[in-house]
Scaffold this motif. Sequence first.
Motif, PDB file in Angstrom:
ATOM      1  N   VAL A  73       0.767  -0.855   0.147  1.00  0.00           N
ATOM      2  CA  VAL A  73      -0.354  -0.311  -0.410  1.00  0.00           C
ATOM      3  C   VAL A  73       0.811   1.098   0.267  1.00  0.00           C
ATOM      4  O   VAL A  73       1.618   1.650   0.686  1.00  0.00           O
ATOM      5  N   ASN A  74       1.338   1.961  -0.855  1.00  0.00           N
ATOM      6  CA  ASN A  74       1.812   3.500  -1.092  1.00  0.00           C
ATOM      7  C   ASN A  74       3.138   3.168  -1.415  1.00  0.00           C
ATOM      8  O   ASN A  74       4.020   3.781  -0.554  1.00  0.00           O
ATOM      9  N   GLY A  75       3.976   1.590  -1.793  1.00  0.00           N
ATOM     10  CA  GLY A  75       4.628   1.598  -1.382  1.00  0.00           C
ATOM     11  C   GLY A  75       5.226   0.740  -0.401  1.00  0.00           C
ATOM     12  O   GLY A  75       6.811   0.270  -0.214  1.00  0.00           O
ATOM     13  N   THR A  76       4.502   0.383   1.093  1.00  0.00           N
ATOM     14  CA  THR A  76       4.745  -0.252   1.740  1.00  0.00           C
ATOM     15  C   THR A  76       4.672  -1.669   1.216  1.00  0.00           C
ATOM     16  O   THR A  76       3.163  -1.763   1.732  1.00  0.00           O
ATOM     17  N   VAL A  77       4.830  -3.362   1.943  1.00  0.00           N
ATOM     18  CA  VAL A  77       4.943  -3.616   1.475  1.00  0.00           C
ATOM     19  C   VAL A  77       4.171  -4.339   3.146  1.00  0.00           C
ATOM     20  O   VAL A  77       4.535  -3.879   4.645  1.00  0.00           O
ATOM     21  N   ARG A  78       2.877  -4.527   2.853  1.00  0.00           N
ATOM     22  CA  ARG A  78       2.277  -5.420   3.437  1.00  0.00           C
ATOM     23  C   ARG A  78       1.210  -6.965   3.911  1.00  0.00           C
ATOM     24  O   ARG A  78       1.273  -6.892   4.653  1.00  0.00           O
ATOM     25  N   GLN A  79       1.831  -7.551   2.878  1.00  0.00           N
ATOM     26  CA  GLN A  79       1.529  -8.958   3.125  1.00  0.00           C
ATOM     27  C   GLN A  79       3.066  -9.904   1.780  1.00  0.00           C
ATOM     28  O   GLN A  79       2.860  -8.879   0.950  1.00  0.00           O
ATOM     29  N   GLU A  80       3.257 -11.014   2.338  1.00  0.00           N
ATOM     30  CA  GLU A  80       3.905 -11.242   1.802  1.00  0.00           C
ATOM     31  C   GLU A  80       4.485 -12.628   1.963  1.00  0.00           C
ATOM     32  O   GLU A  80       3.931 -13.250   3.550  1.00  0.00           O
ATOM     33  N   SER A  81       3.672 -13.911   0.916  1.00  0.00           N
ATOM     34  CA  SER A  81       4.249 -15.488   1.529  1.00  0.00           C
ATOM     35  C   SER A  81       4.424 -15.994   0.065  1.00  0.00           C
ATOM     36  O   SER A  81       5.238 -15.491  -0.078  1.00  0.00           O
ATOM     37  N   ASP A  82       4.722 -17.371   0.173  1.00  0.00           N
ATOM     38  CA  ASP A  82       4.620 -18.156  -0.954  1.00  0.00           C
ATOM     39  C   ASP A  82       2.902 -19.010  -1.196  1.00  0.00           C
ATOM     40  O   ASP A  82       2.654 -19.532  -0.010  1.00  0.00           O
ATOM     41  N   ILE A  83       3.019 -18.715  -2.499  1.00  0.00           N
ATOM     42  CA  ILE A  83       2.340 -20.006  -2.522  1.00  0.00           C
ATOM     43  C   ILE A  83       1.909 -21.649  -1.925  1.00  0.00           C
ATOM     44  O   ILE A  83       0.987 -21.916  -1.775  1.00  0.00           O
ATOM     45  N   SER A  84       2.984 -22.195  -2.624  1.00  0.00           N
ATOM     46  CA  SER A  84       3.359 -23.460  -1.229  1.00  0.00           C
ATOM     47  C   SER A  84       2.561 -23.530  -0.860  1.00  0.00           C
ATOM     48  O   SER A  84       3.077 -24.688   0.719  1.00  0.00           O
ATOM     49  N   ARG A  85       2.260 -21.952   0.533  1.00  0.00           N
ATOM     50  CA  ARG A  85       1.983 -22.644   2.156  1.00  0.00           C
ATOM     51  C   ARG A  85       0.619 -22.169   1.887  1.00  0.00           C
ATOM     52  O   ARG A  85      -0.257 -22.370   3.149  1.00  0.00           O
TER      53      ARG A  85
END
Length: 233
Positions: free
Chosen positions: A160-172
């Motif tokens: 959001v506005n350049g700040t990462v809020r969500q991060e993971s991997d599809i394998s999870r």
Amino acid sequence: MSEFVFPPPPQPSVAVAGSNERFPVHRIYCIGLNYADHIREFGRDPERAAPVFFMKPADAVVENGAAVPYPPATSNFHYEIELVVALARGGRDVAPQEALGLVFGYAAGNDLTRRDLQSAAKERGEPWDTSKGFDCSAPVAAIRPASAGHVNRGRIWLSVNGTVRQESDISRMLWDVPQIIAALSKLYELRAGDLIFTGTPAGIGAVNPGETIEGGIEGLEVLRNRIAPPARA
């Protein structure tokens, strides 16, 4: 010959990456609580129970790059980045080992949510329809055909506005794509044109008018939408 009483609405559709073709949308299915970290942020134990499904109307799709008006009846409007699966074929009682044969392609999508309405519905044991299935609640980037490879792993993220809020991997994902398709096909007759949102990782949060959301999945087109002021009557 019968005629419509008024002209039918346009066919909802999504762009196809690297092509001028469009993917016609039949239905939009969604699975909830499909990442353990997302379940934990709701204060629940991530047991692998039966998948939770809900739906959005086909005309809730929003084009990549288009503005999304802040929806009415909420003061807690949330993003949820998700892998979206597009089906080229349908079927009933599809076996998991045959499920990928139905897939046309993959895209990044945003399961926009009126969180306050969802929380109230959960407390009362009511359906999630008003919190999930509202106008412009399903932005989807261009679909990459499965001929370029199926997606079973890779970084998924949202900022959001350049700040990462969500991060993971599809394998999870607790339920992978073949398992989701198989489970859905026991509840509905799947059709060509169906989209399936496959769940979001932890990090959900609110957005407001004027903010820009970007989200992506490794190897797929990045989805970008700006939140606009509420639509006027």
